[in-house]
Design an enzyme around this catalytic site. Structure first.
Site, short mmCIF file in Angstrom:
data_model
loop_
_atom_site.label_atom_id
_atom_site.label_comp_id
_atom_site.label_asym_id
_atom_site.label_seq_id
_atom_site.Cartn_x
_atom_site.Cartn_y
_atom_site.Cartn_z
N ARG A 250 0.86 -1.17 0.00
CA ARG A 250 0.00 0.00 0.00
C ARG A 250 0.89 1.23 0.00
O ARG A 250 1.98 1.22 0.62
CB ARG A 250 -0.91 0.04 1.24
CG ARG A 250 -2.03 -0.98 1.25
CD ARG A 250 -3.08 -0.68 0.17
NE ARG A 250 -4.22 -1.59 0.23
CZ ARG A 250 -4.39 -2.62 -0.59
NH1 ARG A 250 -3.51 -2.90 -1.53
NH2 ARG A 250 -5.48 -3.38 -0.49
N GLU A 279 -3.93 7.50 -4.18
CA GLU A 279 -4.32 6.94 -5.48
C GLU A 279 -5.84 6.95 -5.63
O GLU A 279 -6.54 6.81 -4.62
CB GLU A 279 -3.77 5.51 -5.65
CG GLU A 279 -4.34 4.51 -4.64
CD GLU A 279 -3.81 3.10 -4.84
OE1 GLU A 279 -2.59 2.91 -4.87
OE2 GLU A 279 -4.67 2.20 -4.95
N HIS A 298 -1.88 0.12 -9.54
CA HIS A 298 -2.51 -0.82 -8.59
C HIS A 298 -3.15 -2.00 -9.32
O HIS A 298 -4.34 -2.26 -9.18
CB HIS A 298 -3.54 -0.08 -7.71
CG HIS A 298 -3.88 -0.84 -6.46
ND1 HIS A 298 -4.27 -0.22 -5.29
CD2 HIS A 298 -3.89 -2.17 -6.18
CE1 HIS A 298 -4.52 -1.13 -4.36
NE2 HIS A 298 -4.30 -2.33 -4.88
C1 DGY Z 1 -5.81 -6.41 -2.65
O1 DGY Z 1 -6.19 -7.56 -2.85
O2 DGY Z 1 -5.75 -5.91 -1.52
C2 DGY Z 1 -5.43 -5.60 -3.84
O3 DGY Z 1 -4.73 -4.47 -3.50
C3 DGY Z 1 -6.66 -5.24 -4.66
O4 DGY Z 1 -7.57 -4.63 -3.92
#
Ligand code: DGY
Length: 332
Positions: A250, A279, A298
């Site tokens: 993240r 984002e 992402h």
């Molecule tokens: C997750 O699985 O957490 C990815 O970032 C997609 O949301």
């Protein structure tokens, strides 16, 4: 807690599910045929108020990381809502305690996202180290006019050393793939892995110990109050000069000011980033402009089979929940 009682009391044959975003066709087909599903028509990000209103009479929500449900929103959800399914392994957008306090089951998509996310982590590491951003930009700008021995010379990945922060499923799978490039693996994790799971990786007892030993650093730890902002200026200073940083976790694990300064000074030679603070709309513009940043939007889990399997995992879990059975992907 799982399987001890069925808090759901879902009496309808066709449970009512509110789906906030457009899903892949096989997932939407299943939702349409097996449930009384309200599907997203236009894929817009629903506000908290919209979700609360649309959830009236609904048994379950199927949401994404784009719809944060904090304690206040969860408190406002109609009584009918007994389950929240999130199409993600990340859970930081959900207040799990609030859900648990209301007896709302939460299900996520662990495991399935591992392989596709690691594919993107490898792609970011290779792309950042081998200066793919610059090479692609040169070609698209039609500026490649000669082959020269000095053109776009990057960092060797094969035989390099990779430090992994967070040795859960994704970290361990990344280690396995990186071993295919003959990389030496070092890691820090809250606790040391078993001998079998380490598979030859060296454990560092603190992140401060791992960083100086990590010419490549991959961030695969989840976003928690302990990990947020961990890669700050002080810790970047501990990295070897010319390190390469990869983040598929993240954005908020990174202090953007510090990383941008380090990318400008060359302290960090390159970064491969799939996730960002702010984002998508408010990604720091410096990342978009710096030639030594390799970027993806992402897309860690955005692989066809995996993405479809994420939806199936949620609905399979929901069925088990309705049947009062243990749910492997239930979080609370
Ligand atoms: C997750 O699985 O957490 C990815 O970032 C997609 O949301």
């Amino acid at each position: 807690m799982q399987g001890q009682r069925n808090e759901l009391e879902l009496m309808t044959d066709k449970a009512r599910i509110l789906v906030t975003r457009r899903l892949l066709q096989p997932n939407e087909d299943r939702l349409k045929s097996s449930y009384d599903a309200t599907l997203s028509a236009d894929d817009h990000i629903m506000s908290a108020d919209e979700i609360v209103d649309a959830a009236e009479g609904v048994d379950a929500l199927l949401i994404c990381v784009t719809e944060p449900l904090n304690a206040d929103v969860i408190a406002r959800l109609p009584e009918s809502v007994k389950a929240i399914m999130t199409l993600s392994v990340g859970l930081e957008h959900l207040d799990l305690e609030a859900a648990q306090a209301r007896g709302i089951a939460v299900m996520s998509t662990p495991d399935i996202v591992t392989d596709p996310t690691v594919e993107i982590a490898m792609c970011l590491m290779l792309g950042a180290a081998r200066r793919v951003t610059e090479g692609a930009a040169m070609m698209r700008a039609r500026k490649w006019d000669s082959w020269t021995p000095r053109m776009l010379v990057g960092t060797d990945v094969t035989g390099g050393t990779l430090g992994i922060y967070g040795m859960g499923r994704i970290g361990r799978t990344l280690a396995k793939r990186a071993r295919g490039f003959d990389m030496t693996i070092r890691y820090h994790n809250r606790s040391r892995l078993s001998f079998e799971l380490e598979a030859g990786a060296s454990y560092y007892t603190s992140i401060e110990a791992l960083l100086p030993a990590s010419p490549f650093l991959a961030i695969t730890a989840p976003s928690t109050s302990e990990t947020q902002g961990f890669l700050n200026a002080e810790r970047i200073a501990l990295l070897p000069d010319g390190a390469i940083v990869v983040n598929t976790s993240r954005g908020n694990l990174i202090d953007d000011d510090a990383l941008i300064d380090a990318l400008k000074s060359g302290k960090v030679a390159a970064a491969g980033l799939d996730v960002f603070n702010g984002e998508p709309a408010n990604v720091r513009p410096e990342y978009l402009d710096l030639p030594n940043v390799f970027l993806t939007p992402h897309i860690g889990s955005a692989a066809m089979n995996a993405r479809a399997a994420m939806g199936d995992m949620l609905l399979d879990g929901f069925e088990l929940l309705r049947a009062g059975e243990p749910v492997p992907n239930r979080v609370v």
